[in-house]
Enzyme design. Structure first.
Site, short mmCIF file in Angstrom:
data_model
loop_
_atom_site.label_atom_id
_atom_site.label_comp_id
_atom_site.label_asym_id
_atom_site.label_seq_id
_atom_site.Cartn_x
_atom_site.Cartn_y
_atom_site.Cartn_z
N ASP A 1 0.84 -1.20 0.00
CA ASP A 1 0.00 0.00 0.00
C ASP A 1 0.88 1.25 0.00
OD1 ASP A 1 0.92 -0.05 2.59
OD2 ASP A 1 -1.05 0.18 3.54
N SER A 2 2.21 1.05 0.08
CA SER A 2 3.13 2.17 -0.14
C SER A 2 2.98 2.71 -1.55
CB SER A 2 4.58 1.74 0.11
OG SER A 2 4.87 0.52 -0.55
N ASP B 1 -0.98 -6.34 -0.68
CA ASP B 1 -1.15 -5.67 0.61
C ASP B 1 -2.61 -5.21 0.75
OD1 ASP B 1 -0.12 -4.78 2.98
OD2 ASP B 1 0.94 -3.07 2.13
N LYS C 1 -1.17 -9.58 2.56
CA LYS C 1 -0.56 -9.10 3.80
C LYS C 1 -1.53 -8.14 4.46
CE LYS C 1 2.82 -5.76 4.04
NZ LYS C 1 2.13 -4.79 4.91
N GLU D 1 -1.95 -5.60 8.25
CA GLU D 1 -1.25 -5.05 9.41
C GLU D 1 -1.97 -5.40 10.71
OE1 GLU D 1 -0.56 -0.83 8.97
OE2 GLU D 1 0.54 -1.09 7.09
N GLU E 1 8.37 -4.14 11.30
CA GLU E 1 8.78 -2.83 10.76
C GLU E 1 9.24 -1.92 11.88
OE1 GLU E 1 6.20 -1.05 7.84
OE2 GLU E 1 7.31 0.84 7.88
O1 KIV Z 1 3.35 -1.14 1.71
C1 KIV Z 1 4.51 -1.43 2.01
O2 KIV Z 1 5.46 -1.11 1.28
C2 KIV Z 1 4.74 -2.15 3.24
C3 KIV Z 1 6.14 -2.44 3.66
C4 KIV Z 1 6.82 -1.21 4.14
C5 KIV Z 1 6.18 -3.48 4.69
O3 KIV Z 1 3.82 -2.51 3.89
#
Ligand code: KIV
Length: 285
Positions: free
Chosen positions: A64-65, A103, A133, A135, A201
């Site tokens: 989600d980055s 994510d 993934k 959180e 993280e």
């Molecule tokens: O979205 C992302 O890039 C992440 C990583 C920093 C773990 O969740």
């Protein structure tokens, strides 16, 4: 996973495509058991995904980055499932070997296990990703359990969790002092819920080492030091494309931003001067 221990037995760049074996979640477990390091990068598009895959990166996270790196939001909070799905599809199409993890963005799983499963199914069905993934440690355990029970691999993510940055009071290192106990509780909760790996993280190396020792599943560091079972970085930070502040734990392995900038300056100058296009770039009648 190093060259000699890659699941297919040699480095992907030297292996004919037909003999490449897909990285599976069981290879993550085998890597931990054999002391072989796992590597991951984020990826948001077809071309970078293909490069990272051919280089032998074990997993690609469509993070989600992308909210920051692709869409230009200030945080990861606004990015949606609908925005991430096409990126994930492009990454999944590019890879032959790497495990692709989608994510789950903020707002797509917190309401409860049913919502979480619904989002995970969307990613699996609509993108070709191999797992998801999400959180959160103890607070997300029920969601992880529900998704895993449906046959979908889950990578957990604890320590600093960017989707909760306002709740955590900013970009604050987690797992310090008494926070180490919560980190351990979170780690055990996600393992018990069925996660196949857990991202740590921005936590102190010593705390990450303890989690890595106590857990059976592999730990993946994003700013959690050298004792984890694997390392993950956001590709735009790692390649020197991100502008502005990048976290202390990032090592820049390239200067892609400078290279692109210089290429654009040169292009502009050569068009101005008439140097480009040259005869070799022209079509004859
Ligand atoms: O979205 C992302 O890039 C992440 C990583 C920093 C773990 O969740």
């Amino acid at each position: 996973m190093s060259e000699e221990h890659a699941p297919y037995g040699s480095h992907p760049s030297e292996t004919p495509p037909q003999s490449l074996k897909r990285v599976r979640t069981r290879h993550f477990q085998a890597a931990k058991e054999n002391g072989i390091k796992i590597t991951g990068l984020t990826s948001y598009d077809y071309l970078t995904a293909g490069i990272f895959d051919r280089a032998g990166i074990d997993f690609l996270l469509v993070g989600d980055s992308a909210g920051n790196a692709v869409f230009g939001y200030d945080t990861t909070l606004p990015v949606t499932t609908d925005e991430l799905i096409p990126l994930c599809r492009a990454v999944a199409r590019a890879v032959r070997r790497a495990l692709v993890i989608a994510d789950m963005p903020f707002g797509s799983y917190e309401v409860g296990p049913e919502e979480a499963l619904h989002t995970a199914i969307r990613f699996m069905k609509e993108t070709g990703a191999h797992g998801v993934k999400l959180e959160g440690g103890e607070r997300s355990a029920e969601m992880i359990r529900r998704i895993v029970n449906a046959g979908i691999p889950v990578m957990a993510h604890i320590g600093f969790t960017p989707q909760s940055e306002h709740g955590l009071g900013g970009h604050v290192i987690q797992g310090r002092g008494e926070g180490a106990d919560q980190l351990l509780r979170d780690a055990h909760a996600v393992e018990e819920a069925g996660a196949f790996a857990v991202v740590l993280e921005m936590v102190p190396s010593a705390a990450a080492a303890r989690v890595t020792k106590e857990l059976e599943i592999p730990t993946i560091s994003v700013g959690a030091g050298p004792y984890c079972d694997g390392q993950l970085l956001v590709w735009t930070d790692w390649a020197g494309l991100t502008t502005g502040r990048i976290p202390k734990f990032v090592k820049k392995f390239a200067a892609i931003g400078d290279t692109l900038y210089q290429a654009a300056v040169d292009f502009r100058a050569q068009v101005d001067s008439g140097e480009y296009p040259g005869p070799q770039h022209e079509y004859s009648e």
